[in-house]
Enzyme design. Structure first.
Site, short mmCIF file in Angstrom:
data_model
loop_
_atom_site.label_atom_id
_atom_site.label_comp_id
_atom_site.label_asym_id
_atom_site.label_seq_id
_atom_site.Cartn_x
_atom_site.Cartn_y
_atom_site.Cartn_z
CG PHE A 106 -12.59 0.25 3.49
CD1 PHE A 106 -11.73 -0.42 3.96
CD2 PHE A 106 -12.68 0.33 2.01
CE1 PHE A 106 -10.87 -1.42 3.21
CE2 PHE A 106 -11.84 -0.62 1.22
CZ PHE A 106 -10.80 -1.42 1.93
N GLY B 140 0.58 -1.09 0.26
CA GLY B 140 -0.14 0.12 0.12
C GLY B 140 0.75 1.24 -0.18
CG ASP C 46 -7.84 -0.22 10.62
OD1 ASP C 46 -8.41 0.66 11.27
OD2 ASP C 46 -8.16 -1.22 10.30
NE ARG D 238 -2.35 -2.86 -3.78
CZ ARG D 238 -2.55 -3.03 -2.38
NH1 ARG D 238 -2.42 -2.02 -1.82
NH2 ARG D 238 -2.55 -4.36 -1.88
CD GLU E 176 1.85 0.51 6.59
OE1 GLU E 176 1.41 0.85 5.74
OE2 GLU E 176 1.39 -0.42 7.50
CG ASP E 177 -1.21 1.58 3.32
OD1 ASP E 177 -0.81 1.30 4.52
OD2 ASP E 177 -1.55 0.92 2.49
CE LYS F 256 -9.10 3.36 8.03
NZ LYS F 256 -9.61 2.27 7.85
CG ASP G 183 -5.64 -3.27 -1.23
OD1 ASP G 183 -5.12 -2.77 -0.27
OD2 ASP G 183 -5.83 -4.53 -1.49
P1 IMP Z 1 -3.51 -2.34 10.81
O1 IMP Z 1 -2.78 -3.25 11.16
O2 IMP Z 1 -4.95 -2.78 11.30
O3 IMP Z 1 -2.97 -1.08 11.44
O4 IMP Z 1 -3.61 -2.22 9.35
C1 IMP Z 1 -2.66 -1.81 8.59
C2 IMP Z 1 -2.95 -2.30 7.00
O5 IMP Z 1 -4.12 -2.50 6.81
C3 IMP Z 1 -2.66 -1.03 6.24
O6 IMP Z 1 -1.06 -1.04 5.93
C4 IMP Z 1 -3.44 -1.07 5.04
O7 IMP Z 1 -3.04 -2.21 4.26
C5 IMP Z 1 -4.86 -2.06 5.59
N1 IMP Z 1 -5.77 -1.07 5.80
C6 IMP Z 1 -6.13 -0.49 6.90
N2 IMP Z 1 -7.28 0.40 6.88
C7 IMP Z 1 -7.33 0.53 5.43
C8 IMP Z 1 -8.53 1.15 4.71
O8 IMP Z 1 -9.28 1.81 5.10
N3 IMP Z 1 -8.28 0.75 3.42
C9 IMP Z 1 -7.46 -0.15 2.92
N4 IMP Z 1 -6.64 -0.75 3.60
C10 IMP Z 1 -6.64 -0.62 4.89
MG MG Z 2 -0.62 -1.65 3.91
#
Ligand code: IMP
Ligand code: MG
Length: 180
Positions: free
Chosen positions: A156, A49, A107, A169, A103-104, A135, A163
């Protein structure tokens, strides 16, 4: 900019590319200010991402710097699986290096937490986190990004690297899932 549809879901424009570019140049200035004279930071781009963000940010930081890539996976569809898989690891020695993770989106924070824990074991001089999107209401573990493009509500998002099951993407702007 108009709405887009993937997998039967509708997304509406959220952050335009001009705004993304503007914010990236601000973050690049902050990074330059925080990097000690003569240090050569190593950017670690989290695939897949973060690649558009990493590409733009890396070129905006116009001092000596290196970049490498790591690939992690935790998301399926629109939700986290809770398990972070390392699909492609790091090959370089990062001992004593100043690391800037790119990082993108953060979450739950599980992905970045796992990465920081893994990198810390390799004794870098410093680890900083740059994320385009954050977030804050979704975070479940202790993570504090050093550079945040945009704090956003727990919705989302797609586009600019983000993606839905591999698609979207390549959208130049960021879109949010339309409220039903
Ligand atoms: P985390 O481990 O829950 O913080 O999630 C991180 C990864 O989940 C990111 O690097 C994204 O690839 C994916 N992700 C989290 N939220 C979103 C979203 O709103 N749209 C798309 N991908 C997401
Ligand atoms: Mg990612």
């Amino acid at each position: 900019m108009k709405q887009v549809t993937y997998n039967g879901l509708t997304f509406v424009p959220y952050i335009e590319k001009e705004k993304i570019a503007e914010r990236i140049s601000e973050i690049a200035s902050e990074i330059k200010k925080d990097t000690p004279e003569g240090a050569i930071p190593l950017f670690v781009c989290v695939l897949n991402g973060a690649f558009p963000f990493a590409s733009d940010l890396f070129r905006a930081v116009d001092t000596d710097a290196e970049i490498t890539f790591i690939r992690l996976k935790s998301y399926e569809g629109m939700g986290t699986t809770g398990v972070v898989k390392e699909v492609m690891g790091l090959s370089e020695n990062i001992e004593g290096r100043r690391i800037i993770i790119i990082e993108d989106i953060i979450d739950t924070g599980n992905t970045i937490k796992r990465l920081v824990d893994d990198l810390e074991k390799m004794n870098p001089a410093d680890i900083k986190i740059a994320t385009l999107l954050f977030k804050p209401d979704s975070v479940q573990c202790e993570v504090k990004p050093d550079y945040v493009g945009f704090p956003i509500p727990s919705k989302f998002i797609i586009g600019y690297g983000l993606d839905l099951d591999g698609m979207a993407r390549n959208l130049p702007d960021i879109y949010v899932l339309k409220e039903q």
